[in-house]
Structures are given as structure tokens and as C-alpha cells.
Design a protein around this motif. Structure first.
Motif, PDB file in Angstrom:
ATOM      1  N   MET A   1      -7.197  23.390 -34.361  1.00  0.00           N
ATOM      2  CA  MET A   1      -6.976  22.747 -35.648  1.00  0.00           C
ATOM      3  C   MET A   1      -8.342  22.308 -36.209  1.00  0.00           C
ATOM      4  O   MET A   1      -9.128  21.702 -35.504  1.00  0.00           O
ATOM      5  CB  MET A   1      -6.043  21.546 -35.463  1.00  0.00           C
ATOM      6  CG  MET A   1      -5.639  20.875 -36.757  1.00  0.00           C
ATOM      7  SD  MET A   1      -4.479  19.482 -36.542  1.00  0.00           S
ATOM      8  CE  MET A   1      -2.971  20.352 -36.173  1.00  0.00           C
ATOM      9  N   THR A   2      -8.580  22.591 -37.457  1.00  0.00           N
ATOM     10  CA  THR A   2      -9.839  22.193 -38.092  1.00  0.00           C
ATOM     11  C   THR A   2      -9.800  20.708 -38.463  1.00  0.00           C
ATOM     12  O   THR A   2      -8.727  20.094 -38.521  1.00  0.00           O
ATOM     13  CB  THR A   2     -10.100  22.999 -39.370  1.00  0.00           C
ATOM     14  OG1 THR A   2      -9.123  22.627 -40.347  1.00  0.00           O
ATOM     15  CG2 THR A   2     -10.070  24.498 -39.113  1.00  0.00           C
ATOM     16  N   ASN A   3     -10.972  20.153 -38.742  1.00  0.00           N
ATOM     17  CA  ASN A   3     -11.026  18.755 -39.186  1.00  0.00           C
ATOM     18  C   ASN A   3     -10.232  18.551 -40.463  1.00  0.00           C
ATOM     19  O   ASN A   3      -9.553  17.537 -40.625  1.00  0.00           O
ATOM     20  CB  ASN A   3     -12.475  18.310 -39.382  1.00  0.00           C
ATOM     21  CG  ASN A   3     -13.156  17.993 -38.072  1.00  0.00           C
ATOM     22  OD1 ASN A   3     -12.501  17.827 -37.042  1.00  0.00           O
ATOM     23  ND2 ASN A   3     -14.460  17.917 -38.095  1.00  0.00           N
ATOM     24  N   GLU A   4     -10.313  19.505 -41.377  1.00  0.00           N
ATOM     25  CA  GLU A   4      -9.557  19.393 -42.634  1.00  0.00           C
ATOM     26  C   GLU A   4      -8.056  19.366 -42.351  1.00  0.00           C
ATOM     27  O   GLU A   4      -7.323  18.590 -42.962  1.00  0.00           O
ATOM     28  CB  GLU A   4      -9.901  20.552 -43.575  1.00  0.00           C
ATOM     29  CG  GLU A   4     -11.312  20.506 -44.122  1.00  0.00           C
ATOM     30  CD  GLU A   4     -12.383  20.985 -43.120  1.00  0.00           C
ATOM     31  OE1 GLU A   4     -12.042  21.705 -42.138  1.00  0.00           O
ATOM     32  OE2 GLU A   4     -13.552  20.617 -43.305  1.00  0.00           O
ATOM     33  N   GLU A   5      -7.606  20.187 -41.412  1.00  0.00           N
ATOM     34  CA  GLU A   5      -6.178  20.216 -41.060  1.00  0.00           C
ATOM     35  C   GLU A   5      -5.762  18.913 -40.366  1.00  0.00           C
ATOM     36  O   GLU A   5      -4.659  18.416 -40.611  1.00  0.00           O
ATOM     37  CB  GLU A   5      -5.888  21.417 -40.159  1.00  0.00           C
ATOM     38  CG  GLU A   5      -6.000  22.748 -40.882  1.00  0.00           C
ATOM     39  CD  GLU A   5      -5.972  23.949 -39.941  1.00  0.00           C
ATOM     40  OE1 GLU A   5      -5.518  25.015 -40.382  1.00  0.00           O
ATOM     41  OE2 GLU A   5      -6.410  23.819 -38.777  1.00  0.00           O
ATOM     42  N   ARG A   6      -6.638  18.375 -39.516  1.00  0.00           N
ATOM     43  CA  ARG A   6      -6.324  17.096 -38.852  1.00  0.00           C
ATOM     44  C   ARG A   6      -6.137  15.987 -39.890  1.00  0.00           C
ATOM     45  O   ARG A   6      -5.196  15.204 -39.818  1.00  0.00           O
ATOM     46  CB  ARG A   6      -7.454  16.702 -37.898  1.00  0.00           C
ATOM     47  CG  ARG A   6      -7.454  17.409 -36.586  1.00  0.00           C
ATOM     48  CD  ARG A   6      -8.529  16.825 -35.657  1.00  0.00           C
ATOM     49  NE  ARG A   6      -8.361  17.354 -34.328  1.00  0.00           N
ATOM     50  CZ  ARG A   6      -9.075  18.363 -33.843  1.00  0.00           C
ATOM     51  NH1 ARG A   6     -10.009  18.928 -34.560  1.00  0.00           N
ATOM     52  NH2 ARG A   6      -8.847  18.798 -32.615  1.00  0.00           N
ATOM     53  N   ALA A   7      -7.065  15.912 -40.838  1.00  0.00           N
ATOM     54  CA  ALA A   7      -6.968  14.880 -41.876  1.00  0.00           C
ATOM     55  C   ALA A   7      -5.747  15.118 -42.754  1.00  0.00           C
ATOM     56  O   ALA A   7      -5.025  14.173 -43.083  1.00  0.00           O
ATOM     57  CB  ALA A   7      -8.241  14.862 -42.718  1.00  0.00           C
ATOM     58  N   GLN A   8      -5.492  16.369 -43.124  1.00  0.00           N
ATOM     59  CA  GLN A   8      -4.359  16.668 -43.996  1.00  0.00           C
ATOM     60  C   GLN A   8      -3.042  16.294 -43.336  1.00  0.00           C
ATOM     61  O   GLN A   8      -2.110  15.829 -44.007  1.00  0.00           O
ATOM     62  CB  GLN A   8      -4.360  18.155 -44.391  1.00  0.00           C
ATOM     63  CG  GLN A   8      -3.373  18.470 -45.508  1.00  0.00           C
ATOM     64  CD  GLN A   8      -3.661  17.694 -46.782  1.00  0.00           C
ATOM     65  OE1 GLN A   8      -4.774  17.711 -47.295  1.00  0.00           O
ATOM     66  NE2 GLN A   8      -2.662  16.994 -47.308  1.00  0.00           N
ATOM     67  N   LYS A   9      -2.949  16.443 -42.020  1.00  0.00           N
ATOM     68  CA  LYS A   9      -1.743  16.050 -41.291  1.00  0.00           C
ATOM     69  C   LYS A   9      -1.478  14.547 -41.459  1.00  0.00           C
ATOM     70  O   LYS A   9      -0.343  14.115 -41.643  1.00  0.00           O
ATOM     71  CB  LYS A   9      -1.885  16.425 -39.815  1.00  0.00           C
ATOM     72  CG  LYS A   9      -0.635  16.269 -38.996  1.00  0.00           C
ATOM     73  CD  LYS A   9      -0.840  16.839 -37.592  1.00  0.00           C
ATOM     74  CE  LYS A   9       0.412  16.700 -36.760  1.00  0.00           C
ATOM     75  NZ  LYS A   9       0.228  17.242 -35.398  1.00  0.00           N
ATOM     76  N   VAL A  10      -2.554  13.759 -41.434  1.00  0.00           N
ATOM     77  CA  VAL A  10      -2.427  12.307 -41.638  1.00  0.00           C
ATOM     78  C   VAL A  10      -2.006  12.027 -43.081  1.00  0.00           C
ATOM     79  O   VAL A  10      -1.077  11.251 -43.326  1.00  0.00           O
ATOM     80  CB  VAL A  10      -3.750  11.584 -41.305  1.00  0.00           C
ATOM     81  CG1 VAL A  10      -3.670  10.105 -41.687  1.00  0.00           C
ATOM     82  CG2 VAL A  10      -4.077  11.736 -39.828  1.00  0.00           C
ATOM     83  N   PHE A  11      -2.681  12.654 -44.034  1.00  0.00           N
ATOM     84  CA  PHE A  11      -2.343  12.434 -45.446  1.00  0.00           C
ATOM     85  C   PHE A  11      -0.887  12.798 -45.721  1.00  0.00           C
ATOM     86  O   PHE A  11      -0.175  12.071 -46.423  1.00  0.00           O
ATOM     87  CB  PHE A  11      -3.256  13.237 -46.374  1.00  0.00           C
ATOM     88  CG  PHE A  11      -4.726  12.961 -46.195  1.00  0.00           C
ATOM     89  CD1 PHE A  11      -5.198  11.722 -45.786  1.00  0.00           C
ATOM     90  CD2 PHE A  11      -5.655  13.959 -46.434  1.00  0.00           C
ATOM     91  CE1 PHE A  11      -6.553  11.475 -45.619  1.00  0.00           C
ATOM     92  CE2 PHE A  11      -7.016  13.727 -46.275  1.00  0.00           C
ATOM     93  CZ  PHE A  11      -7.461  12.479 -45.870  1.00  0.00           C
ATOM     94  N   ASP A  12      -0.437  13.923 -45.170  1.00  0.00           N
ATOM     95  CA  ASP A  12       0.952  14.357 -45.378  1.00  0.00           C
ATOM     96  C   ASP A  12       1.943  13.349 -44.795  1.00  0.00           C
ATOM     97  O   ASP A  12       2.965  13.043 -45.416  1.00  0.00           O
ATOM     98  CB  ASP A  12       1.185  15.734 -44.753  1.00  0.00           C
ATOM     99  CG  ASP A  12       0.451  16.855 -45.488  1.00  0.00           C
ATOM    100  OD1 ASP A  12      -0.031  16.638 -46.626  1.00  0.00           O
ATOM    101  OD2 ASP A  12       0.354  17.963 -44.899  1.00  0.00           O
ATOM    102  N   ALA A  13       1.623  12.828 -43.617  1.00  0.00           N
ATOM    103  CA  ALA A  13       2.515  11.839 -42.989  1.00  0.00           C
ATOM    104  C   ALA A  13       2.593  10.573 -43.834  1.00  0.00           C
ATOM    105  O   ALA A  13       3.689  10.045 -44.078  1.00  0.00           O
ATOM    106  CB  ALA A  13       2.031  11.513 -41.576  1.00  0.00           C
ATOM    107  N   LEU A  14       1.440  10.095 -44.298  1.00  0.00           N
ATOM    108  CA  LEU A  14       1.427   8.871 -45.114  1.00  0.00           C
ATOM    109  C   LEU A  14       2.125   9.107 -46.452  1.00  0.00           C
ATOM    110  O   LEU A  14       2.892   8.260 -46.917  1.00  0.00           O
ATOM    111  CB  LEU A  14      -0.005   8.392 -45.323  1.00  0.00           C
ATOM    112  CG  LEU A  14      -0.742   7.956 -44.056  1.00  0.00           C
ATOM    113  CD1 LEU A  14      -2.198   7.619 -44.366  1.00  0.00           C
ATOM    114  CD2 LEU A  14      -0.044   6.788 -43.385  1.00  0.00           C
TER     115      LEU A  14
END
Length: 169
Positions: A1-14
Motif C-alpha cells: 500500500m502506498t502512503n497516499e493509499e494509507r492516508a486515503q483509507k483514513v480520510f475515507d473512514a473519517l
């Protein structure tokens, strides 16, 4: 998983929880000392996050403290009735939180499918009205209201303890 995907997973959850947040980008930071160079303009409590395990490696804990507060792990384990604690390895961090060293935060709980990580949050962290954590990458800091952070934690389903952690001990 890329850093962008890791962050996007958090944004999507929030976003899915209806939680508002602000994203602040900065160069990669691996320690609180490095991050302090980029946090002056951000309101609220800045925290440090310690991922530890018990002596047998059976239980894992995320301890969240105000950025400058020291932690005596011997006092902590004795005070809260835990076995002797030590820092978890990068391999354990990846296994339980899906994170790399330098990016540990409560947002890693998104990756704890079995809800194995037990969270201890010092009450001082919640007292600033807003909290700040990396969204699973160390090139961003996410700011949100403390009450929204509690909503996030509840949605994750891990056992969470809000406690008073003392500097002495």
C-alpha cells in the motif's frame, strides 16, 4: 500500500463517519522533535504514540500521550496491572497496525481487523479541544475536534482507556 493509499483509507473512514478534519502537509517526520518544526500553526494537542507489547508478546498496546510528556513504562505497567512492557518491533507494528515506524497513530486501528490492540490515552491529550495525529503517513498531520476523535475510536471497536498518566513514578 502506498502512503497516499494509507492516508486515503483514513480520510475515507473519517468521511464515512461524518467527521470533519484539517490536513496539514509537511516533510517526513519520524519523531516528535522533528514534527515540532511543523506544528506551530496547528491548534490543539500534539501527541506522541507508543506501540508496545507485553513481555510474552501476546498483548499489544497503543499509548497516547501529550508530545512532551515522559512515560515511565515500569510505572505504567505496574499502575495499570499489566505485564512488563517493551517497544514492539517494526514487524509487529506492521502486523497489528499496518504501519511503519515514524507513522504510528490511533488511525492505525483501521488496520486492526481483530481489534487486538488495546489503547491507553492520557486524559491531557483530550483536554485541548482538538487533537493531531498522522493519518498513517508521516508527511501529514490531521487535526480534528477531540469529540470527533472519540467518535472515531468508538467506531473502531478496540478497547480504549482514558487514563491519567503521571510523570513521576
Amino acid at each position: 500500500m502506498t502512503n497516499e493509499e494509507r492516508a486515503q483509507k483514513v480520510f475515507d473512514a473519517l468521511d464515512g463517519l461524518g467527521i470533519g478534519y484539517e490536513v496539514h502537509t509537511h516533510p517526513p517526520v519520524a519523531t516528535v522533535e522533528e514534527a515540532k518544526n511543523h506544528w506551530d500553526h496547528i491548534q490543539g494537542t500534539k501527541a506522541k504514540n507508543l506501540f508496545v507489547r507485553d513481555q510474552k508478546g501476546k498483548k499489544h498496546y497503543l499509548i497516547v500521550l501529550e508530545q512532551d510528556k515522559p512515560l515511565n513504562m515500569k510505572w505504567f505497567s505496574e499502575h495499570f496491572g499489566l505485564d512488563k512492557l517493551s517497544f514492539a518491533s517494526p514487524e509487529r507494528m506492521e502486523k497489528y497496525l499496518g504501519l511503519q515506524p515514524g507513522s504510528v497513530s490511533p488511525f492505525g486501528l483501521i488496520n486492526d481487523a481483530n481489534k487486538e490492540v488495546i489503547v491507553y490515552i492520557d486524559e491531557e491529550v483530550m483536554g485541548g479541544g482538538h487533537v493531531n495525529f498522522h493519518p498513517n503517513v508521516n508527511t501529514m498531520t490531521l487535526n480534528m475536534a477531540s469529540e470527533d476523535f472519540k467518535k472515531y475510536l468508538k467506531a473502531m471497536g478496540n478497547k480504549v482507556h482514558f487514563v491519567a498518566i503521571h510523570m513521576e513514578g
